[in-house]
Design a protein around this motif. Structure first.
Motif, PDB file in Angstrom:
ATOM      1  N   THR A 156     -54.349-100.700  14.948  1.00 40.06           N
ATOM      2  CA  THR A 156     -55.301-101.808  15.081  1.00 40.06           C
ATOM      3  C   THR A 156     -55.007-102.891  14.052  1.00 40.06           C
ATOM      4  N   GLU A 157     -54.729-102.479  12.827  1.00 41.37           N
ATOM      5  CA  GLU A 157     -54.411-103.442  11.775  1.00 41.37           C
ATOM      6  C   GLU A 157     -53.053-104.099  12.015  1.00 41.37           C
ATOM      7  N   GLU A 208     -56.320 -96.631  13.469  1.00 45.70           N
ATOM      8  CA  GLU A 208     -56.684 -97.645  12.479  1.00 45.70           C
ATOM      9  C   GLU A 208     -55.456 -98.449  12.050  1.00 45.70           C
TER      10      GLU A 208
END
Length: 168
Positions: free
Chosen positions: A127-128, A124
């Motif tokens: 991805t950010e 996560e």
């Protein structure tokens, strides 16, 4: 099937190519100068892997080697403690490359490597950091891997075989 494997220097691209081709991992890698090409067969699919140098002087070549590939694989280190600016440079290089119209629609796989190191980013967080949600003109996926763990490498190969541009 052709795949271009790109990313900044020292991300582990050549290690991945060696693991895919020989099932062997080695800590001792020499930086890629220009590019290397390896042919491998996985799941009855012949794959030509282009391992492109990640040093600034070679990045202009990336677009040339990504134009006609089945999948662009962008490789980055999920372990940013050794170089805190690495991810921002990596994000910038990735988005600059994908802005080229000749690469429109080619599926993108982002691989966060070195997850075996303490303090590595989560999927996560990577991805950010890489701004992957803003990439809406192509299929995008992100896998977290360690070249030391063949299970994650097998998952990557499965995705590539099943989602390549040539199958669309």
């Amino acid at each position: 099937m052709e795949i271009s494997l790109i990313g900044l220097q020292n991300a582990g691209k050549t290690s991945l190519v060696n693991v895919v081709a020989t099932d062997e991992y080695s800590e001792d890698m020499i930086p890629t100068v220009g590019f290397n090409m390896r042919k491998v067969t996985k799941e009855n699919v012949a794959i030509r892997l282009w391992d492109l140098g990640g040093q600034p002087r070679f990045r202009f070549m990336w677009v040339r080697y990504c134009r006609a590939v089945s999948v662009i694989v962008y490789y980055c280190s999920a372990y940013s403690q050794s170089d805190p600016d690495n991810l921002s440079v990596s994000r910038s290089e990735l988005h600059d490359l994908l802005s080229k119209t000749s690469l429109n629609g080619i599926p993108l796989m982002v691989l966060g490597n070195k997850i075996d190191k303490p303090g590595a980013l989560s999927k996560e967080a990577l991805t950010e950091e890489m701004g992957l949600s803003s990439l809406t003109d192509r299929e995008v996926c992100c896998f977290m891997i360690s070249c030391k763990n063949p299970t994650t490498i097998d998952q990557v190969i499965d995705w590539v075989v099943n989602h390549s541009k040539s199958k669309n």
